[in-house]
Design a protein around this motif. Structure first.
Motif, short mmCIF file in Angstrom:
data_model
loop_
_atom_site.label_atom_id
_atom_site.label_comp_id
_atom_site.label_asym_id
_atom_site.label_seq_id
_atom_site.Cartn_x
_atom_site.Cartn_y
_atom_site.Cartn_z
N SER A 1 22.40 31.19 -7.91
CA SER A 1 20.94 31.08 -7.81
C SER A 1 20.40 29.89 -8.60
O SER A 1 19.22 29.52 -8.47
CB SER A 1 20.28 32.36 -8.33
N LEU A 2 21.24 29.25 -9.42
CA LEU A 2 20.77 28.18 -10.30
C LEU A 2 20.26 26.97 -9.53
O LEU A 2 20.88 26.52 -8.56
CB LEU A 2 21.91 27.75 -11.24
N LEU A 3 19.12 26.43 -10.03
CA LEU A 3 18.55 25.21 -9.48
C LEU A 3 18.68 24.05 -10.45
O LEU A 3 18.88 22.91 -10.04
CB LEU A 3 17.06 25.43 -9.16
N LYS A 4 18.57 24.33 -11.76
CA LYS A 4 18.66 23.28 -12.77
C LYS A 4 19.50 23.75 -13.95
O LYS A 4 19.33 24.88 -14.43
CB LYS A 4 17.26 22.89 -13.27
N ILE A 5 20.38 22.86 -14.41
CA ILE A 5 21.18 23.10 -15.62
C ILE A 5 20.98 21.90 -16.53
O ILE A 5 21.39 20.78 -16.20
CB ILE A 5 22.67 23.28 -15.30
N ARG A 6 20.35 22.12 -17.67
CA ARG A 6 20.10 21.03 -18.62
C ARG A 6 20.53 21.50 -20.01
O ARG A 6 19.81 22.23 -20.68
CB ARG A 6 18.63 20.63 -18.64
N ILE A 7 21.72 21.10 -20.42
CA ILE A 7 22.27 21.57 -21.69
C ILE A 7 22.73 20.39 -22.55
O ILE A 7 23.58 20.55 -23.43
CB ILE A 7 23.43 22.55 -21.46
N MET A 8 22.17 19.20 -22.33
CA MET A 8 22.62 18.03 -23.08
C MET A 8 22.21 18.11 -24.54
O MET A 8 21.35 18.90 -24.93
CB MET A 8 22.08 16.75 -22.44
N SER A 9 22.88 17.28 -25.35
CA SER A 9 22.59 17.14 -26.79
C SER A 9 22.76 18.46 -27.53
O SER A 9 21.84 18.95 -28.18
CB SER A 9 21.18 16.57 -26.99
N ASN A 10 23.95 19.03 -27.38
CA ASN A 10 24.35 20.18 -28.17
C ASN A 10 25.73 19.90 -28.74
O ASN A 10 26.11 18.73 -28.89
CB ASN A 10 24.35 21.45 -27.31
N MET A 11 26.47 20.93 -29.05
CA MET A 11 27.81 20.76 -29.61
C MET A 11 28.84 21.56 -28.81
O MET A 11 29.78 22.11 -29.36
CB MET A 11 27.81 21.16 -31.09
N PHE A 12 28.64 21.63 -27.51
CA PHE A 12 29.55 22.37 -26.65
C PHE A 12 30.93 21.70 -26.63
O PHE A 12 31.04 20.46 -26.65
CB PHE A 12 29.00 22.44 -25.23
N THR A 13 31.94 22.52 -26.55
CA THR A 13 33.31 22.04 -26.46
C THR A 13 34.01 22.69 -25.27
O THR A 13 33.40 23.44 -24.51
CB THR A 13 34.07 22.36 -27.76
N GLY A 14 35.29 22.40 -25.13
CA GLY A 14 36.05 22.98 -24.05
C GLY A 14 35.78 22.28 -22.73
O GLY A 14 35.14 21.23 -22.67
N LEU B 1 22.75 25.58 -4.64
CA LEU B 1 21.32 25.29 -4.76
C LEU B 1 20.97 24.35 -5.90
O LEU B 1 19.84 23.86 -5.97
CB LEU B 1 20.52 26.59 -4.93
N VAL B 2 21.89 24.12 -6.79
CA VAL B 2 21.59 23.34 -7.98
C VAL B 2 21.27 21.89 -7.60
O VAL B 2 21.95 21.26 -6.81
CB VAL B 2 22.75 23.40 -9.00
N THR B 3 20.17 21.38 -8.16
CA THR B 3 19.74 20.01 -7.88
C THR B 3 19.95 19.07 -9.06
O THR B 3 19.97 17.86 -8.89
CB THR B 3 18.24 19.98 -7.52
N LEU B 4 20.12 19.64 -10.26
CA LEU B 4 20.20 18.80 -11.46
C LEU B 4 21.20 19.42 -12.43
O LEU B 4 21.07 20.59 -12.79
CB LEU B 4 18.81 18.68 -12.09
N VAL B 5 22.18 18.62 -12.85
CA VAL B 5 23.17 19.05 -13.84
C VAL B 5 23.25 17.97 -14.92
O VAL B 5 23.71 16.86 -14.67
CB VAL B 5 24.56 19.28 -13.23
N GLU B 6 22.78 18.29 -16.12
CA GLU B 6 22.80 17.35 -17.24
C GLU B 6 23.63 17.96 -18.37
O GLU B 6 23.20 18.92 -19.01
CB GLU B 6 21.38 17.05 -17.71
N LEU B 7 24.79 17.36 -18.61
CA LEU B 7 25.73 17.87 -19.61
C LEU B 7 26.01 16.84 -20.69
O LEU B 7 26.95 16.99 -21.47
CB LEU B 7 27.06 18.25 -18.93
#
Length: 774
Positions: free
Chosen positions: A374-387, A398-404
């Motif tokens: 169901s996701l349309l936008k994923i914006r998770i930049m500028s964090n400390m994610f690993t893996g 359906l996703v239109t925007l992915v910012e990692l």
């Protein structure tokens, strides 16, 4: 006949209200004439028909009761630049008056809007106060000015009052709290009030909607609003509200939507809010709130929207957030949150927006995110994610925007990518390795592709060049090799290409000039060879070009756009020269290499020759200096006719002319007409004003200048000494002679200092025969 006339009169009476002689038809036609102004539109069907006395009931936007009286007037989204006439108060059966947004008829030309602004003005109509059946008044979306009339508090039957979207000012009347039947009060948006939210509004016990958004209110939120137990929507966003969120608002047990965003609220989310079991929307973004996000937020059974971005919230997100299966929008960006991302955010498959950017979230992104279709936008930049990045993210339908970007993701990009709706993909500044997957070419709607500042290798896949919608591509700062594919010209929408700081080789494809919309091209910091294609000069859209730090050779073209680029665009290409350089060598890479080698050889020979000349010159100077050091020179100076005793005689208190850090200065009067001299005493020793005078003039007997091989030899001294020194010890004269010779050395560095001279003069040899005895 009389019966028939009476019957006819009974039928016609309702059609012509005996108020002041105006029927509803006449009132409507009066309204049309007034609201039309000079050039209004939208009421063309409001035309009287003599054959049908009830024709007005069929006018657009008009509803009548069974007696052909107007009970509803809903004229919206038309262009009616004139004022509402006073005759509106004659429609005494009116229940619904909706005259909203009458400046809109679709796309309005600018000149029409100007006419609207010039002609449509005035205050809200007060004549509607006489309409005792009125329940619904919606006059929003117009250009009414002035204040809200106090008289409106007398329309006790009113259930809906909509004045939002006008140009109202002044204070909101607290007397509106008398409208006990009011269910919806909408007075915000574009109005510019003064003052605060009237605390008296807490007595509107039937109120279900209170919309006072974006209307310049200040002060604190009244705690009395917590008494509105039937309120389901409270909109106070975009004001200047301050203070804490009142804990009393927990009394809004029916509340579904709470929007307090874009204010200056402080403090924490009240613990009492755990009682808001019906809440569906919470907007608290862009305030000054702090503290943790309470765990009970995850327990709200109906929560769909939670937006608290732009605050100072800390600690972790509630781990049960999303477990209700209804969460649709989560935006907690620009806070100081940390910890792991809850795994159940998309438990119900409803999540549409996941925005976590600019926080300190840790660990891996839950794999469940990659399965949330169901996701349309994923914006998770500028964090400390690993893996690794969950592979499913690149295949969401359906996703239109992915910012990692700006995280610490590692591993490779998945080989299978098929997000049909994806328009922006950014994985900038991570630790992604491996090759660029050719499957990126399946993203047919992709417009922006940013894979820069990673550790990617391999070549640029040809498949990317079939992305017709791609406008921006950035592979900067990787280790991508191979050649730039000439097929990139198939990306006809490209406006920006950045392949800088890689290991690309080969030439610049001249076909790139066919990208008619390209404005930015950066190929710097690679290993590109060959000449600069002159065709690039004809790219009129190109405003930025950087080809620096490559192995390009030949002459820089001087046509078209090349005239607009400065030298920095071509720096770091040693075999590339400007068009004005007549000695430019070009024509092939081999020739360029030969040219470079010959320059290196000439440079080495020149350096060696210069070094040899320096060595020979230094040797000759050293030899000459050594020769001169083996002999010494005597130079005659002016003779002085005074002795040391004359100097000592002057060292009296009455002759002091000055004192300082270097000693005492005395005035000396010498015999035989010699001018006064200055004498300085240094720590008990004597020093004359002139640096060498005492030592050199002591050798009074020098008559000639001679070259002597042994200046210490007594015979040599006696041969040149003045006979008047016959009374002095021989050793003292020889000592004085040596001092004189030191004082006239050719090199200043070899001469003694003033202090050294005085020290040597005041410490002569103690015992020696006099010159007379000799």
């Amino acid at each position: 006949m009389k019966r028939f006339l009476c019957f006819l009169l009974l039928i016609l009476v309702p059609l012509f209200t005996p108020c002041i002689g105006y029927s509803d038809l006449e009132v409507l036609l009066k309204l049309k004439t007034s609201m039309y102004g000079r050039n209004g539109t939208g009421l063309e069907d409001w035309v009287a028909s003599p054959a049908s006395p009830t024709a007005h009931c069929y006018f657009s936007g008009v509803q009548c009761d069974e007696e052909s009286r107007v009970v509803s007037l809903n004229v919206s989204f038309r262009y009616l630049p004139g004022p509402i006439p006073p005759e509106i108060g004659l429609l005494n059966k009116l229940v619904n008056l909706t005259l909203s947004s009458n400046n809109l008829t679709g796309e309005i030309p600018l000149e029409v809007l100007d006419a609207y602004n010039n002609n449509f003005s005035g205050s809200l109509p007060t004549e509607i106060v006489s309409l005792k059946n009125l329940k619904h008044v919606h006059l929003g979306g117009n250009f009414f000015s002035g204040t809200i009339p106090e008289e409106y508090s007398e329309i006790l039957s009113l259930e809906y009052l909509g004045l939002n979207g006008n140009a109202l000012s002044g204070k909101i009347p607290s007397s509106l709290s008398k409208l006990k039947n009011l269910k919806s009060l909408c007075v915000g948006y574009f109005n510019h009030y003064e003052g605060v939210i009237p605390p008296e509004f807490g007595s509107l016990v039937n109120l279900e909607l209170l919309d006072m958004a974006s209307c310049n209110l200040n002060g604190e939120i009244p705690a009395t609003l917590g008494q509105l137990t039937r309120l389901h929507s409270l909109f106070l966003q975009v004001n200047n509200l301050t203070g804490f969120i009142p804990p009393e608002l927990s009394g809004l047990i029916s509340l579904k939507s709470l929007d307090l965003s874009i204010n200056n609220l402080t403090g924490e989310i009240p613990e009492s809010f755990s009682d808001l079991k019906s809440i569906e929307l919470i907007n608290l973004f862009q305030n000054k709130l702090h503290g943790p996000i309470p765990e009970f937020v995850g327990d709200f059974p109906n929560l769909e929207v939670f937006q608290v971005w732009g605050n100072n919230f800390t600690f972790e997100l509630p781990q049960n957030l999303g477990r209700n299966g209804k969460l649709k929008i989560l935006d907690v960006s620009i806070n100081h949150l940390t910890g792991l991302v809850p795994r159940d955010l998309c438990k119900g498959g409803e999540l549409q927006m996941l925005i976590l950017m600019n926080n300190f979230f840790l660990g891996s992104l839950p794999q469940e995110i990659g399965q949330c279709k169901s996701l349309l936008k994923i914006r998770i930049m500028s964090n400390m994610f690993t893996g690794t990045i969950p592979a499913g993210i690149f295949n969401l339908p359906l996703v239109t925007l992915v910012e990692l970007s700006n995280n610490f993701f590692s591993g490779e990009l998945p080989p299978e990518i098929s997000g049909d709706a994806l328009g922006l993909l950014s994985v900038t500044n991570n630790r992604i390795t491996g090759k660029i997957p050719p499957a990126i070419g399946n993203l047919k709607n992709l417009q922006t592709l940013s894979l820069d500042m990673n550790r990617l290798t391999g070549e640029i896949p040809e498949e990317i060049c079939r992305l017709k919608s791609l406008t921006k591509i950035n592979f900067r700062a990787n280790n991508i090799s191979g050649e730039i594919p000439a097929s990139i010209i198939h990306c006809t929408s490209l406006t920006s290409i950045d392949f800088s700081q890689n290991s690309l080789s080969g030439g610049i494809p001249k076909e790139i000039s066919r990208l008619k919309d390209l404005s930015f091209l950066d190929l710097s910091g690679n290993q590109l060879t060959g000449q600069v294609p002159g065709e690039i000069g004809y790219m009129t859209s190109l405003t930025s070009l950087n080809l620096s730090c490559n192995n390009l050779f030949g002459r820089i073209p001087s046509v078209g756009q090349f005239l607009a680029f400065n030298g920095s665009s071509f720096l770091g290409n040693p075999n590339l020269c400007s068009a004005r350089n007549d000695t430019c060598s070009f024509g092939g890479h081999g020739h360029g290499g030969s040219f470079s080698t010959s320059k290196l050889i000439i440079t080495v020979i020149a350096l060696v020759t210069a070094l040899l000349l320096i060595v020979v010159t230094a040797y000759r100077l050293r030899k000459k200096r050594l020769h001169n050091s083996r002999a010494w020179k005597l130079t005659a100076f002016q003779r002085l006719d005074f002795k040391a005793e004359d100097v000592l005689e002057c060292l009296k208190e009455e002759n002091i002319i000055g004192k300082g850090g270097a000693g005492t200065v005395y005035r000396g009067s010498m015999p035989e007409g010699i001018d006064h001299v200055a004498i300085k005493q240094l720590g008990g020793h004597l020093q004359w004003e002139t640096r060498y005078r005492i030592a050199v003039e002591a050798a009074k007997g020098l008559k000639t200048t001679s070259e002597l091989s042994q200046p210490s030899d007594s015979a040599s001294v006696l041969a040149v000494v003045d006979p008047r020194l016959s009374g002095y010890p021989l050793a003292g004269v020889i000592h004085l002679f040596k001092i004189a010779m030191l004082c006239v050395k050719d090199e200043s560095s070899a001469r003694p200092t003033m202090r050294e001279v005085v020290h040597m003069l005041t410490n002569p040899p103690q015992s020696a025969p006099s010159l007379l005895a000799v």
